[in-house]
Design a protein around this motif. Structure first.
Motif, PDB file in Angstrom:
ATOM      1  N   PRO A 188     -13.324   3.476 -19.579  1.00 24.88           N
ATOM      2  CA  PRO A 188     -14.171   3.417 -20.783  1.00 24.88           C
ATOM      3  C   PRO A 188     -14.911   4.725 -21.070  1.00 24.88           C
ATOM      4  O   PRO A 188     -15.114   5.088 -22.225  1.00 24.88           O
ATOM      5  N   PHE A 189     -15.293   5.429 -20.001  1.00 26.93           N
ATOM      6  CA  PHE A 189     -15.982   6.710 -20.200  1.00 26.93           C
ATOM      7  C   PHE A 189     -15.028   7.750 -20.780  1.00 26.93           C
ATOM      8  O   PHE A 189     -15.421   8.578 -21.624  1.00 26.93           O
ATOM      9  N   LEU A 190     -13.758   7.712 -20.325  1.00 24.55           N
ATOM     10  CA  LEU A 190     -12.765   8.636 -20.872  1.00 24.55           C
ATOM     11  C   LEU A 190     -12.485   8.324 -22.343  1.00 24.55           C
ATOM     12  O   LEU A 190     -12.339   9.230 -23.173  1.00 24.55           O
ATOM     13  N   THR A 191     -12.430   7.015 -22.664  1.00 21.95           N
ATOM     14  CA  THR A 191     -12.227   6.607 -24.066  1.00 21.95           C
ATOM     15  C   THR A 191     -13.380   7.107 -24.934  1.00 21.95           C
ATOM     16  O   THR A 191     -13.173   7.631 -26.042  1.00 21.95           O
ATOM     17  N   GLN A 192     -14.602   6.964 -24.415  1.00 26.15           N
ATOM     18  CA  GLN A 192     -15.780   7.451 -25.155  1.00 26.15           C
ATOM     19  C   GLN A 192     -15.720   8.963 -25.345  1.00 26.15           C
ATOM     20  O   GLN A 192     -16.035   9.493 -26.423  1.00 26.15           O
ATOM     21  N   ALA A 193     -15.276   9.686 -24.296  1.00 25.35           N
ATOM     22  CA  ALA A 193     -15.210  11.149 -24.374  1.00 25.35           C
ATOM     23  C   ALA A 193     -14.181  11.614 -25.406  1.00 25.35           C
ATOM     24  O   ALA A 193     -14.401  12.592 -26.133  1.00 25.35           O
ATOM     25  N   ILE A 194     -13.029  10.897 -25.488  1.00 31.44           N
ATOM     26  CA  ILE A 194     -12.007  11.265 -26.483  1.00 31.44           C
ATOM     27  C   ILE A 194     -12.573  11.185 -27.891  1.00 31.44           C
ATOM     28  O   ILE A 194     -12.360  12.074 -28.722  1.00 31.44           O
ATOM     29  N   VAL A 195     -13.319  10.098 -28.190  1.00 34.81           N
ATOM     30  CA  VAL A 195     -13.850   9.911 -29.544  1.00 34.81           C
ATOM     31  C   VAL A 195     -15.045  10.826 -29.810  1.00 34.81           C
ATOM     32  O   VAL A 195     -15.081  11.546 -30.818  1.00 34.81           O
ATOM     33  N   ASP A 196     -16.026  10.795 -28.874  1.00 35.36           N
ATOM     34  CA  ASP A 196     -17.282  11.506 -29.128  1.00 35.36           C
ATOM     35  C   ASP A 196     -17.161  13.014 -28.970  1.00 35.36           C
ATOM     36  O   ASP A 196     -17.896  13.788 -29.617  1.00 35.36           O
ATOM     37  N   ILE A 197     -16.248  13.475 -28.109  1.00 37.05           N
ATOM     38  CA  ILE A 197     -16.126  14.932 -27.886  1.00 37.05           C
ATOM     39  C   ILE A 197     -14.858  15.473 -28.545  1.00 37.05           C
ATOM     40  O   ILE A 197     -14.906  16.370 -29.401  1.00 37.05           O
ATOM     41  N   GLY A 198     -13.703  14.895 -28.182  1.00 37.26           N
ATOM     42  CA  GLY A 198     -12.429  15.418 -28.663  1.00 37.26           C
ATOM     43  C   GLY A 198     -12.253  15.277 -30.166  1.00 37.26           C
ATOM     44  O   GLY A 198     -11.970  16.259 -30.869  1.00 37.26           O
ATOM     45  N   ILE A 199     -12.434  14.062 -30.684  1.00 37.21           N
ATOM     46  CA  ILE A 199     -12.219  13.832 -32.121  1.00 37.21           C
ATOM     47  C   ILE A 199     -13.346  14.410 -32.946  1.00 37.21           C
ATOM     48  O   ILE A 199     -13.117  15.051 -33.975  1.00 37.21           O
ATOM     49  N   THR A 200     -14.594  14.187 -32.490  1.00 41.61           N
ATOM     50  CA  THR A 200     -15.755  14.708 -33.256  1.00 41.61           C
ATOM     51  C   THR A 200     -15.688  16.222 -33.412  1.00 41.61           C
ATOM     52  O   THR A 200     -15.952  16.782 -34.491  1.00 41.61           O
ATOM     53  N   HIS A 201     -15.341  16.934 -32.333  1.00 44.49           N
ATOM     54  CA  HIS A 201     -15.272  18.399 -32.370  1.00 44.49           C
ATOM     55  C   HIS A 201     -13.865  18.904 -32.659  1.00 44.49           C
ATOM     56  O   HIS A 201     -13.625  20.122 -32.605  1.00 44.49           O
ATOM     57  N   GLN A 202     -12.916  17.970 -32.901  1.00 46.27           N
ATOM     58  CA  GLN A 202     -11.541  18.325 -33.232  1.00 46.27           C
ATOM     59  C   GLN A 202     -10.930  19.293 -32.213  1.00 46.27           C
ATOM     60  O   GLN A 202     -10.287  20.283 -32.538  1.00 46.27           O
ATOM     61  N   ASN A 203     -11.140  18.903 -30.915  1.00 46.61           N
ATOM     62  CA  ASN A 203     -10.671  19.746 -29.815  1.00 46.61           C
ATOM     63  C   ASN A 203      -9.496  19.032 -29.126  1.00 46.61           C
ATOM     64  O   ASN A 203      -9.680  18.140 -28.301  1.00 46.61           O
ATOM     65  N   LEU A 204      -8.255  19.475 -29.483  1.00 48.00           N
ATOM     66  CA  LEU A 204      -7.058  18.840 -28.926  1.00 48.00           C
ATOM     67  C   LEU A 204      -6.916  19.088 -27.424  1.00 48.00           C
ATOM     68  O   LEU A 204      -6.391  18.253 -26.686  1.00 48.00           O
ATOM     69  N   GLU A 205      -7.375  20.261 -26.968  1.00 42.33           N
ATOM     70  CA  GLU A 205      -7.230  20.582 -25.545  1.00 42.33           C
ATOM     71  C   GLU A 205      -8.028  19.586 -24.689  1.00 42.33           C
ATOM     72  O   GLU A 205      -7.551  19.130 -23.639  1.00 42.33           O
ATOM     73  N   ILE A 206      -9.222  19.252 -25.153  1.00 39.97           N
ATOM     74  CA  ILE A 206     -10.039  18.273 -24.427  1.00 39.97           C
ATOM     75  C   ILE A 206      -9.338  16.908 -24.428  1.00 39.97           C
ATOM     76  O   ILE A 206      -9.292  16.214 -23.405  1.00 39.97           O
ATOM     77  N   ILE A 207      -8.782  16.536 -25.588  1.00 37.57           N
ATOM     78  CA  ILE A 207      -8.087  15.235 -25.698  1.00 37.57           C
ATOM     79  C   ILE A 207      -6.908  15.182 -24.749  1.00 37.57           C
ATOM     80  O   ILE A 207      -6.709  14.200 -24.010  1.00 37.57           O
ATOM     81  N   TYR A 208      -6.075  16.260 -24.729  1.00 37.14           N
ATOM     82  CA  TYR A 208      -4.917  16.299 -23.831  1.00 37.14           C
ATOM     83  C   TYR A 208      -5.354  16.245 -22.364  1.00 37.14           C
ATOM     84  O   TYR A 208      -4.718  15.598 -21.524  1.00 37.14           O
ATOM     85  N   LEU A 209      -6.432  16.962 -22.065  1.00 40.81           N
ATOM     86  CA  LEU A 209      -6.935  16.996 -20.687  1.00 40.81           C
ATOM     87  C   LEU A 209      -7.395  15.593 -20.247  1.00 40.81           C
ATOM     88  O   LEU A 209      -7.098  15.143 -19.131  1.00 40.81           O
ATOM     89  N   ILE A 210      -8.097  14.912 -21.162  1.00 39.07           N
ATOM     90  CA  ILE A 210      -8.579  13.556 -20.843  1.00 39.07           C
ATOM     91  C   ILE A 210      -7.408  12.593 -20.694  1.00 39.07           C
ATOM     92  O   ILE A 210      -7.372  11.760 -19.776  1.00 39.07           O
ATOM     93  N   LEU A 211      -6.406  12.719 -21.584  1.00 42.78           N
ATOM     94  CA  LEU A 211      -5.230  11.862 -21.494  1.00 42.78           C
ATOM     95  C   LEU A 211      -4.454  12.094 -20.198  1.00 42.78           C
ATOM     96  O   LEU A 211      -3.913  11.157 -19.596  1.00 42.78           O
TER      97      LEU A 211
END
Length: 728
Positions: A188-211
């Motif tokens: 759940p924390f990773l899911t929150q990080a994808i939305v609040d950090i990756g999507i909000t800041h439009q940072n694909l590298e963070i999203i890929y790293l979290i995935l």
């Protein structure tokens, strides 16, 4: 609430009813203690047996046939003869003609007047429909007696011995479950990080790293789960083998008489009970442990995220649990009823299939098919009741869970709009709720399993708590007297202690050592019973059986039977090789003794004609052999043992005259120096005996040799005359 006890097998309904009556009046008795007063046979216990046992306990009984109109004025509770083959207790009649029944096979039930009459009414006299009832009232003597209870291990404590030896493995499984739970907690924390950090800041590298992190965690959790399940499979197989093996060990220690009063279906049900207990011990216990861990961990996280949402979830879960609990009692009663109908269905179907040839031969196809269809209709009705109950329960459960989830979604969405929660937190909360719903459902299912396994444990423990056949540790394991003759001394016996007629009445006879004694008489006179008593099947009602001057009961019965070669009317052919069917003991096969035994039994030539000879496998119950061949193998088995005592019960009744003559001649040579007891109808089998005993209706009426008894022209003479049509 009327006190209720569950019968553990189909023969105990009467005894269990008496147990409930005693409890109702303030005295607690175990089934074991009541069984000493109220003896059950293969047909169960009779109303007379219940009455006599109740009188011994200080209860006054009145039995009779009464009408339905008389029943409300009668003192309750009372025992009713139910469906012609069962006993139940009627403990309350409500206005509106509702009859409250305590059925030891099903539970506390309520019947309408029509349903009650269908089960209870058994006769019609002078235009009145009547049923059988027993009214029971306590006397002062009842309260003077102290209740006898046996400390039966009904709890789960005795199971810990099976878990204890695998505690290290269980520790590893729980540790693996906790590890998997903690790994799952990160999602759940990773899911929150994808939305609040990756999507909000439009940072694909963070999203890929979290995935990538999620993928690694998924692989890790899968590996942990795989290892946990492998260890669990290993433990469950070991525990199941130990449980069933200990059960078999106990069965082998029980008295012979135990197997006369237990039906095969009851013993097989106890085998199924072991599987249920094993699954409960391993899979279900560990699943519920994992569920509790998940519930606690994710519950704490949800509590940290949002207190109102946590309280809504907790309230919904409690309501869900209460809804499930409402159905436990009804489900239990339906399960008992379903089990009973399934047992009847299995018996009827098995009988229908195995007797097809006889059905066609006797031209009764339609009636037998209709009987089978009636059973299917009854089973269908119970299944419909069960399905209706299940659907009602599931509908309520789904409604409670969905309302709870909708309220939580509304609260979470409102919190996001008001800025109290981010969108990522909302998705994390939804994930957590999803992870919490599964443990709650598993906990509810665990309640069902707990209910089932408690019944199974009681049934299993009933066997484990029974007294062994060899309960006397000081029993003799060597002959105590030089004289090894067998004697009945004022011996009385009956299978059912409540039966007014004795099976054997005042038997006094000596079976001399090293001689051949034959017992003859009409069918049902007690011949086979004498053989069984000599083999220690049952204790006598009065008198004693001695070897020399020592009571048979003082000997170790297992040791005694090692000295006995036995062929019974219902002797069993095992599903194994012919050699092992003859040499059935635990040792290696002595080939010389094997061949000698087969020759004496006149079966060697037949065996030698087979392609695999003595290694030929025999089908179950001797399939592929004629009755005569089976008997010859059983005779060879007794001869192979080379015992001091030989007991033959109609051992040659399926043989043709030529084979019988040859075997009898061979056996007469083999009998030398051995004490032999023969039960037979044929003159050719008994005429050369050193002593003939004629028994009629449980009493010895003549003894002597063949010639002396013929000369007396008594009962034996008439038996021979009828067989051979000698005339005067």
């Amino acid at each position: 609430m009327f006190p209720f006890y569950k019968q553990h097998d189909s023969m105990q309904c009467g005894i269990t009813c008496l147990q409930m009556i005693c409890k109702y009046y303030g005295k607690e008795y175990s089934l074991e203690s009541l069984s000493r007063y109220c003896f059950a046979t293969t047909e169960g216990v009779s109303l007379l047996g219940i009455s006599e046992a109740a009188n011994k306990l200080g209860l006054h009984t009145i039995c009779g046939r009464i009408t339905l109109e008389q029943l409300p004025q009668a003192p309750l509770p009372c025992i009713l003869h139910w469906s012609q083959n069962h006993f139940v207790i009627l403990y309350k009649i409500k206005k509106g003609k509702k009859f409250h029944i305590a059925d030891p096979g099903k539970g506390l039930l309520t019947y309408t007047e029509k349903e009650f009459k269908d089960h209870w009414i058994s006769t019609q006299s002078k235009g009145e429909e009547k049923g059988i009832a027993m009214f029971i009232q306590p006397t002062p003597a009842f309260y003077e007696l102290s209740g006898e209870t046996t400390n039966r291990k009904r709890s789960f404590k005795f199971l810990f011995g099976y878990i204890k030896q695998y505690r290290r493995y269980f520790g590893q499984i729980i540790l693996g479950a906790l590890t998997g739970c903690l790994l799952q907690l990160i999602f759940p924390f990773l899911t929150q990080a994808i939305v609040d950090i990756g999507i909000t800041h439009q940072n694909l590298e963070i999203i890929y790293l979290i995935l990538l992190g999620q993928l690694i965690l998924t692989i890790s959790r899968t590996c942990v789960d795989f290892i946990r399940r492998w260890i669990l499979l290993h433990i469950s197989m070991r525990i199941n083998i130990s449980l069933v093996s200990d059960f078999f060990i106990k069965l082998l220690k029980l008295p012979m008489s135990f197997f006369d009063t237990k039906l095969m279906g009851d013993l097989m049900q106890r085998m199924n009970d072991h599987n249920r207990v094993e699954k409960f011990l391993t899979t279900q216990m560990l699943n519920v442990t994992f569920s509790l861990l998940s519930f606690i961990v994710f519950g704490c996280v949800l509590f940290g995220y949002n207190l109102p949402i946590f309280l809504i979830f907790l309230t919904g879960s409690i309501l869900y649990g209460l809804w499930i609990a409402v159905f436990l009692k009804k489900r239990k009663a339906l399960d008992y009823e379903l089990f009973e109908k399934q047992a009847v269905n299995h018996n009827k179907t098995y009988q229908f299939i195995t007797s097809m040839q006889e059905i066609k031969l006797q031209n009764c196809e339609q009636r037998r098919r209709w009987e089978w269809e009636d059973v299917q209709a009854d089973l269908f009705q119970v299944n419909m009741k069960s399905l209706k109950l299940q659907q009602t329960q599931e509908a309520g459960s789904i409604f409670i869970n969905e309302v709870k989830n909708i309220i939580i979604t509304v609260l979470a969405a409102t919190a996001v709009i008001h800025g109290q929660m981010t969108l990522g937190m909302m998705l994390a909360v939804q994930y957590i709720i999803g992870q919490l719903n599964a443990p709650v459902e598993q906990l509810m299912n665990f309640l069902y399993s707990l209910q089932d396994v408690k019944i199974s444990l009681e049934r299993i423990n009933e066997i484990h708590e029974m007294e062994n056949e060899e309960s006397n540790k000081g029993a003799l394991s060597a002959f105590h007297d030089r004289n090894k003759s067998l004697s009945f001394k004022n011996a009385d016996f009956k299978y059912d202690p409540h039966n007014p007629n004795k099976t054997l009445d005042g038997i006094n006879i000596t079976i001399p050592e090293g001689k051949v004694t034959a017992i003859v008489g009409t069918s049902g006179s007690g011949k086979t019973t004498m053989i069984k008593l000599l083999l220690g099947y049952y204790p006598l009602l009065a008198g004693e059986i001695t070897i020399g001057n020592t009571d048979l009961q003082k000997y170790n019965l297992k040791w005694w039977r090692k000295h006995c070669g036995v062929v019974m009317q219902d002797g069993v052919i095992f599903s194994e090789s012919i050699a092992r069917n003859i040499a059935v003991d635990d040792g290696e096969i002595d080939k010389e003794r094997l061949l000698q035994a087969a020759r004496i039994a006149c079966i060697n030539n037949y065996i030698q004609s087979l392609p695999l000879k003595y290694n030929t496998l025999i089908g179950q119950d001797g399939i592929g052999l004629s009755q005569g061949q089976k008997q010859r193998i059983l005779i060879a088995r007794a001869v192979y043992k080379n015992p001091d005592y030989i007991f033959l019960d109609e051992a040659t009744n399926a043989l043709d005259a030529n084979n019988e003559r040859s075997i009898v001649e061979n056996l007469m040579e083999f009998y030398k120096g051995k004490t032999v007891v023969i039960v037979a109808h044929r003159l050719s089998t008994v005429k050369n005996a050193d002593q003939l005993i004629v028994i009629e209706r449980g009493k010895i009426i003549e003894t002597g040799t063949h010639l002396s008894l013929i000369a007396n022209q008594g009962a034996y003479y008439h038996l021979v005359k009828n067989q051979l049509e000698l005339g005067n």
